[in-house]
Structure formats: structure tokens, C-alpha cells
Scaffold this motif. Structure first.
Motif, PDB file in Angstrom:
ATOM      1  N   HIS A 623      -1.136   2.733   5.037  1.00 27.60           N
ATOM      2  CA  HIS A 623      -1.983   3.581   4.202  1.00 27.60           C
ATOM      3  C   HIS A 623      -1.242   4.001   2.940  1.00 27.60           C
ATOM      4  N   ASN A 624       0.041   3.589   2.829  1.00 30.32           N
ATOM      5  CA  ASN A 624       0.884   3.979   1.697  1.00 30.32           C
ATOM      6  C   ASN A 624       0.998   2.799   0.736  1.00 30.32           C
ATOM      7  N   GLU A 625       0.238   2.867  -0.365  1.00 30.93           N
ATOM      8  CA  GLU A 625       0.213   1.750  -1.308  1.00 30.93           C
ATOM      9  C   GLU A 625       1.559   1.538  -1.986  1.00 30.93           C
ATOM     10  N   TYR A 626       2.318   2.640  -2.157  1.00 31.40           N
ATOM     11  CA  TYR A 626       3.625   2.508  -2.816  1.00 31.40           C
ATOM     12  C   TYR A 626       4.606   1.777  -1.907  1.00 31.40           C
ATOM     13  N   PHE A 627       4.528   2.022  -0.639  1.00 29.79           N
ATOM     14  CA  PHE A 627       5.359   1.329   0.334  1.00 29.79           C
ATOM     15  C   PHE A 627       5.071  -0.174   0.308  1.00 29.79           C
ATOM     16  N   LEU A 628       3.793  -0.521   0.336  1.00 30.78           N
ATOM     17  CA  LEU A 628       3.412  -1.937   0.299  1.00 30.78           C
ATOM     18  C   LEU A 628       3.828  -2.583  -1.018  1.00 30.78           C
ATOM     19  N   HIS A 629       3.650  -1.855  -2.109  1.00 27.73           N
ATOM     20  CA  HIS A 629       4.013  -2.399  -3.413  1.00 27.73           C
ATOM     21  C   HIS A 629       5.514  -2.677  -3.478  1.00 27.73           C
ATOM     22  N   SER A 630       6.332  -1.768  -2.898  1.00 28.68           N
ATOM     23  CA  SER A 630       7.789  -1.945  -2.908  1.00 28.68           C
ATOM     24  C   SER A 630       8.194  -3.169  -2.107  1.00 28.68           C
TER      25      SER A 630
END
Length: 796
Positions: A623-630
């Protein structure tokens, strides 16, 4: 690899999903979705697929469903492989998918604060079950022989217990059989001593009431034997000599000073002459040297007489004092006190003799050998003193005095020695009392010694020999498990040793926690169990953590949610590291960031990116888009796919669609700036209020960033209007500082125009500012946009 989730019907929120668009999976597949959107449902479908367990999907049937459950997942291959789910389950399983999610944690590691045996069994299956470690059933004959042997052992043990007695129990039989024969040496004496200790233990309540012996009080006769001895030897002549010596001492000093040698002899000769003359011739007496007349009225004669009388009277007084001391000395009471004390102690000693060891020496009470003789000696001495008083001039024998003095000295010495013996005896009593055992312990020791004696009696020896032989037979049968089991255990031990090393690598080197795993081992099924388990000790700073919540250093007190998530992740990743089929594995992460702090999230990102090189495929749901983006950052687009779970709230349904993670994580400043630029290319005047908001947000964000250092001095709330006021009054230098007033006016104009759409409050006077946002034209709006862009690009 997983190619695509083609269809999901009546499974959770996927009520009737059919793949459309570019929703294919890739080497790295990132799936974004809000909580409750269906991420866990997807991992459950994959878990059902890889484990070929239809019940996982059955349990997730959609609410108010109208169609039977169905699913289809394709696998890359030539041709594409289809995995279809229907009423009879999956048409074919999809092996080598490893899933880390909340279900993995709950099933294999912990539930809440509970780390139980079931978790360890499930973890064992996860780690090593795929390699086929299982416990074979024992050979039927081996089972039968062991059952018979156990029956024989039970009968022999019962027979031994009955014949040996002395509280022999089945728990003590092993040690009973192992008693060395040397232990039976001196056993009878040891039993006697132990029985005495048992007797004392039983009598302890009485022993505690027994009294210690009491020392005999020392005495003083108040008789001055030294002075008495002198006075008994004193005569008239000795008194005279003493008197003359004192009287003429000063006269002698004068004669000696004036050249008269040996004046004492001179005076003594003169005195002897006068005495002799007086006794033979009563006529006048003259000094033999100077012929002077001598009579009783001479000063020197009077002085002598006075001095003699004084010394004689003092002598008589001392004699009477000695007599009084002798008469006041209550020897009878002393003898009675000594005898009474000894008698009382003897009574106590007689009671203690029933309990104390024979080695304890009691005090010897013969302090007074003959009391009558002592009384006689005292009376004889009293009579001698009385005789001396009656006839002071006579010399009295001191033999009786010396005898009585010696008797009293002996009595004093005897009392001293007796009291020392009493002290030693009382000390032995104290030591004895402190060493008295409890009845239970004393009885245990008696029983133990009697069992030792019984062990080497002939009938018992035969039973023991039979029992030892049967035990050996059972051990042989127990050891005779299939060689395969031993090999499997050996292999499992080596496997788990590497597993422990990798877990601690993640906990220490990667996640930098104080936790470690120790004593990781494979536990084969025991008794009727059919499932192996993994056993381990979890430590913090080297101290074991208890899985019992009532114990110190319990998991409940030591582990935060983030710690538990980290430990679970370390367990999961370590298994993949040591898996020989690692390159064939598909790794699925469902929200692995649960309760992890920033540092551990960063470490997790690095781990996933690193694992991508060695694994066949990695799928991450979050649910954490920043985590996936990283995670996806720096990964070539050809090797990654980004999807999102789109929710239809009206239908309460979800579906997969392509996703641009770059857009999801883009800063609002850049989003609004691009939106403004896009609006100029494709104007839609109906969105003018939205454009006002974009302009306001772009400028406000730019000011906060551009003048960050200057704005730190600002004390008021940092609204757009207050920011403009601060820049105007603080003298901040702009790039186009020559037109500073125009810059501030332009900022104030945009602030006023965008005020109502932003705040919903018609505070500005649109007449005074010259532009009304309600009636603004397209060209006026574009002018404001251009003013905003020039402020950012050139002027501020």
C-alpha cells in the motif's frame, strides 16, 4: 514465471475480473493497492496455487456472489501454461512460489506474542519439508519386540521394588542398578550412624527444649594471704627492730653525713649496752660514749616508746582483720554452690548423652575432692590467727595457711578448667543442633543406605542382572531405527546449521538488531508424533528470550511489532538463501513493511533488489507507493511491471490495471506545474477554479523551497499571504530585484484571485484588485499563468 492473472471470479473483491490491458507480470512485478483493496486475496490465490490447496480459495468466496468461484493464472513457457481453478480445484499446481505475508508469519513464526510448537512444526515444513524429510514408521517386528521388552522391564522393576523395599521407586531403579560394590564397604556402620541421625531428627522437637550447661561462677575469698603470712611470722623483736629502724633513720643520716662510719652499728651497740646494763644493774644508766644520764623521760626514749606502741597496735589490728576475713568467708556456701552447679549440669549432660555423638566429651565435675578437709583447713587457720592474737610475741607455723591457700588455688583452677570444658561442650551442642536433618532427609539417607546393602544380597543381584540385560535389549531395539532416518537427521542438522548462520546474518549484519538465533536444530517426531519441528532459541544481547509471557525477558516484553516482523522476514529470507533451488523460486512479498522503521524499510528494499538477481521472479504488493517506487528505481523497464488494484466502490469490486509509479510518487509541485502547462496547451475554462489552486500551490511551494533559509526567521503561520508579506518586509533579494514592487504586487494579485477557491471565503475586494475570478476571461487566466511561470523561471 507468472505471466498473468487472467481471471478471478467470486474470490474476495474480485467478483468478475478478466485481465485487460498491459497487466502482464515481469521479472519484477510491483502491485500497488490500498489496504482492503485485495492484495491479500491475490497472495492467497497464489498460495492456493503453489500448495494445490483449494480450501484457501474456498474460504475467500465473495459476499453476495452470483457465480461459482473460478481462477486462471498463466505461466510463461512455450506454449503458455494455464493453471485453471474450478469446482474440482486446480488443474495443475505451480511449484516454487514462496510467499511472505501475514499468513506466513501467523502459521510459521508467531501469532501475537505466541511462539508455539505448532509454529515450529509449520516452519520446519516450510524450511525443509520440500526435500522430503519425514519419519518412517518403525519396523513392525522392532515395535513388537520393544513392546514385549517394556512389559518385561515393568514386571522386573515391580519385583525389584517389592523385594528391596526401603522406598525404592521406578525413578530410582537406574541409579540403584549402577551402585558400585565399593559403596557397600562399612555399610552397617553407616546405617547405624544414619539411624542415629534419624532418631535425632524425630527427637528434634525435644532436643530443641534441652538446655545448655552453665559455667560455675568464679569466687573471691577476700583473704590477703600474703599479709597474713607475714603477720603470723611477726614477733616483738621484729616490731622493735622495725621501730628503731624507722626512728633512727634520720639520726643515722646525720651521723653518716658528719664522718661517722656505720652509724647503724654504732647506735645498735649503744642500745645493746643500755639494755644489758639495765637488766643487770638497776642503777643509773649513762651513755657509754658521752656518759650523759639516760632515763625514760628522754625525748628519744619517749619517741621510741610511742612508735613501738603504734606499730604494735597496727599489728594487732591486722590480725583481727585477718580473723574477720577468715570468719566471713562462707566456704560452706561456696562448696554448696559449686556442687549444686555441677549437679545441675550433670543432669543436663545426662539428657544430652542420649543424642550427642560419642565423640563429644562432657565436662568432668570433680572440682572439690574433699569439702570436709577444706573446712578443716579453714577452721585450723582461724584458730592459728586467734592464737596469734592471744600471744602476739610467739611465732606461729605457716604450714596450715599455705595448705589452705593451695586448696583454694586448686579450686579456682578446677573451676576455670571446668568452665572451659563447659564452653567446648556447649559449642558441640550448638554444632550438633545445627546439623540435625529434617525427618524426610534423614529417612531418605537411611533408605538409601539400606538399599545399598540390599543391592548386593544374592536374590536381588539376580533380579538386577536380569533387569540390566533387558534394558540393554531395549536399548538395542531402540537404536535399530532405519539407517535412512539417521541419514535424514544428519542432513537436516547440517541444513539447519546453515539456516541459523543466515538468519543471524540478516538479524545482525543486514537489519542491525540485537536479536540472534541460537541452537537451531531439527527435532524428529517423538512418541506418536508424525511431524518434525524446528527448535531454536531467540536471544537479545546474548540473553535467551522466553516464549512464556510470565517469565522475565519474555517475547511480550522484548519484541516490538517491528522486531517480530524483522525476525519473521529473516526466517523467510534465510530459507531462500540456502535453498538449492533458489534460482527457480518465485518470491512474493505482501506488505513486508508491517511495523518496520525507516532503516529496516531501507534494508528491505536493498534485500529485494539484490534477490531479484538470483531468483526467477519477484512480486511485491504494498500500500506504500514510495516503497514500491524505491524497489523499481534503477530497474530497466523491460524487466519490471507496475500494476495497481483499482477499486469500484459502487460494486465493491476490484481489478488489476497498469500503474505509473513515477506519477504516484511525484511531488505535488511538479504535478501542479505540469498540470498548468498542460492546461495552456488544452484549455478548459470550466476548470478555472482548479487552475487558481494550482497556481497558488505552485507559487507557495516554490517560495517555501527557494527562500527556505530566509523563512526560518518567520514567526507567523506560513500561509501564502504571510509568506508574501514576510518577503516584502524582510528585504529578501529577488533575481529581478529592480522590479521588486511589481513582483510583490503580482504575488498579492494571485493570492487574492485564488483566495476563494482555496479558502472558500470571499474576503478580497475584487473591484479593488481589478480581477474577479468569477468573471475572469480565458486570456486573463492565461496571463496569470504566464505571470506565475515568469516569477518561477526569471523573477523570484
Amino acid at each position: 514465471m507468472i505471466n498473468k492473472i487472467e481471471r478471478l471470479v467470486s474470490i474476495g473483491k474480485y467478483r468478475d475480473y478478466t485481465a485487460s490491458g498491459q497487466v502482464n507480470f515481469n521479472k519484477l512485478t510491483l502491485i500497488y493497492g490500498d489496504n482492503g483493496g485485495g492484495k491479500t486475496t491475490l497472495t492467497s490465490v497464489l498460495r492456493s496455487l503453489t500448495s494445490d490447496n483449494p480450501s484457501i480459495i474456498r474460504s475467500r468466496i465473495s459476499t453476495a456472489h452470483t457465480q461459482p468461484q473460478a481462477a486462471q493464472i498463466t505461466q510463461t513457457g512455450t506454449p503458455i501454461i494455464h493453471h485453471t481453478f474450478g469446482a474440482s480445484g486446480w488443474t495443475r499446481p505451480f511449484p516454487n512460489i514462496e510467499i511472505f505475508d501475514i499468513h506466513f508469519v501467523n502459521d510459521n513464526i508467531y501469532s501475537g506474542f505466541d511462539f508455539n510448537e505448532e509454529h515450529k512444526k509449520q516452519l520446519h515444513q516450510f524450511v525443509i519439508g520440500a526435500q522430503g524429510i519425514a519419519i518412517q514408521n518403525q519396523i513392525e517386528q522392532n515395535k513388537l519386540d520393544k513392546a514385549n521388552s517394556k512389559q518385561n522391564l515393568t514386571a522386573l522393576e515391580l519385583q525389584l521394588i517389592q523385594q528391596v523395599g526401603n522406598n525404592l521407586t521406578s525413578e530410582l531403579i537406574t541409579s540403584f542398578l549402577a551402585i558400585p560394590s565399593a559403596d557397600a564397604n562399612g555399610i552397617d556402620q553407616a546405617i547405624t550412624v544414619a539411624e542415629l541421625r534419624l532418631t535425632n531428627a524425630n527427637a528434634n522437637s525435644i532436643i530443641q527444649t534441652l538446655q545448655l550447661t552453665i559455667p560455675i561462677a568464679p569466687f573471691s575469698s577476700n583473704i590477703n594471704f600474703t599479709t597474713l603470712l607475714t603477720d603470723l611470722q611477726t614477733t616483738i623483736q621484729s616490731i622493735q627492730n622495725q621501730t628503731l629502724e624507722q626512728l633512727f633513720s634520720s639520726h643515722c643520716q646525720d651521723l653518716n653525713k658528719n664522718t661517722i662510719q656505720s652509724p647503724e652499728n654504732w647506735l645498735q651497740s649503744g642500745f645493746n649496752y643500755v639494755t644489758s646494763k639495765e637488766s643487770t644493774d638497776g642503777t643509773e644508766l649513762n651513755c657509754p660514749f658521752c656518759k650523759q644520764n639516760i632515763d625514760n623521760n628522754m625525748d628519744i626514749i619517749n619517741a621510741y616508746t610511742s612508735k613501738f606502741n603504734e606499730e604494735f597496735n597496727a599489728f594487732l589490728l591486722r590480725l583481727r582483720t585477718h580473723l574477720t576475713s577468715l570468719q566471713n568467708f562462707n566456704l560452706t556456701a561456696l562448696i554448696q554452690a559449686v556442687n549444686t552447679g555441677c549437679t545441675a549440669n550433670n543432669s543436663k549432660i545426662a539428657l544430652w548423652a542420649n543424642h550427642l555423638p560419642n565423640t563429644v566429651q562432657a565436662p568432668i565435675s570433680s572440682l572439690i575432692s574433699d569439702g570436709n578437709t577444706l573446712q578443716t583447713e579453714l577452721q585450723t587457720l582461724i584458730a592459728l590467727v586467734e592464737q596469734k592474737i592471744q600471744n602476739p610475741t610467739s611465732t606461729i607455723s605457716t604450714t596450715s595457711l599455705l595448705a589452705f591457700q593451695t586448696s583454694l588455688q586448686n579450686l579456682t583452677s578446677n573451676i576455670t578448667s571446668y568452665n572451659q570444658s563447659v564452653t567446648v561442650y556447649n559449642g558441640a551442642i550448638t554444632t550438633f543442633k545445627s546439623g540435625i536433618q529434617t525427618i524426610q532427609n534423614a529417612q531418605l539417607e537411611v533408605d538409601r543406605l539400606k538399599r545399598i546393602k540390599k543391592r548386593f544380597e544374592t536374590p536381588i543381584v539376580q533380579i538386577c542382572d536380569n533387569l540390566i540385560a533387558e534394558k540393554q535389549r531395549l536399548r538395542t531395539l531402540t537404536v535399530a531405527y532405519p539407517i535412512l532416518i539417521q541419514q535424514q537427521n544428519t542432513a537436516a542438522t547440517a541444513f539447519f546449521s546453515g539456516y541459523q548462520t543466515r538468519i543471524n546474518h540478516y538479524l545482525g549484519t543486514i537489519f542491525k538488531t540485537p536479536f540472534r538465533i541460537d541452537s537451531v536444530e531439527h527435532i524428529a517426531p517423538q512418541g506418536r508424533a508424525t511431524q518434525s519441528k524446528i527448535n531454536y532459541t531467540l536471544t537479545i544481547d546474548g540473553n535467551p528470550i522466553s516464549f512464556d509471557t510470565n517469565q522475565p525477558l519474555s517475547a511480550k516484553e522484548c519484541l516490538s511489532e517491528g522486531d517480530k516482523s524483522t525476525i519473521a522476514l529473516a526466517f523467510f529470507l534465510s530459507k531462500l538463501d540456502i535453498d538449492p533451488n533458489r534460482s527457480d523460486k518465485i518470491l512474493v512479498f505482501d506488505d513486508p513493511l508491517s511495523s518496520l522503521d525507516t532503516n529496516r524499510r531501507t534494508y528491505t528494499i536493498g534485500i529485494i533488489k539484490s534477490a531479484l538477481q538470483d531468483l526467477k521472479q519477484v512480486v511485491v504488493l504494498s500500500h506504500n507507493e514510495y516503497f514500491l517506487h524505491s524497489i523499481g528505481k534503477d530497474i530497466p523497464n523491460a524487466n519490471k511491471s507496475s500494476l495497481s488494484i483499482k477499486q469500484n466502490f459502487a460494486a465493491n469490486a476490484s481489478e488489476l490495471e497498469p500503474c505509473n509509479l513515477d506519477e504516484l510518487v511525484k511531488n505535488d509541485y511538479f504535478k501542479h506545474l505540469e498540470a498548468v502547462e498542460d492546461f495552456r496547451a488544452n484549455p478548459d475554462h470550466s476548470k478555472k477554479d482548479t487552475v487558481f489552486g494550482w497556481l497558488r500551490n505552485v507559487l507557495e511551494s516554490y517560495l517555501r523551497f527557494k527562500f527556505y533559509r530566509e523563512l526560518r526567521a518567520m514567526t507567523r503561520q506560513r500561509t501564502f499571504g504571510n509568506l508574501i508579506l514576510f518577503l516584502d518586509t524582510s528585504g529578501v533579494v529577488f533575481r529581478d530585484n529592480a522590479n521588486r514592487v511589481d513582483i510583490i504586487n503580482t504575488l498579492n494579485l494571485i493570492n487574492s484571485v485564488s483566495w476563494m477557491p482555496h479558502h472558500g471565503n470571499p474576503l478580497p475586494n475584487y473591484t479593488s484588485i481589478g480581477i474577479n475570478p468569477h468573471t475572469i476571461t480565458a486570456s486573463e487566466l492565461d496571463n496569470l499563468i504566464q505571470d506565475t511561470l515568469r516569477l518561477i523561471d526569471l523573477r523570484l
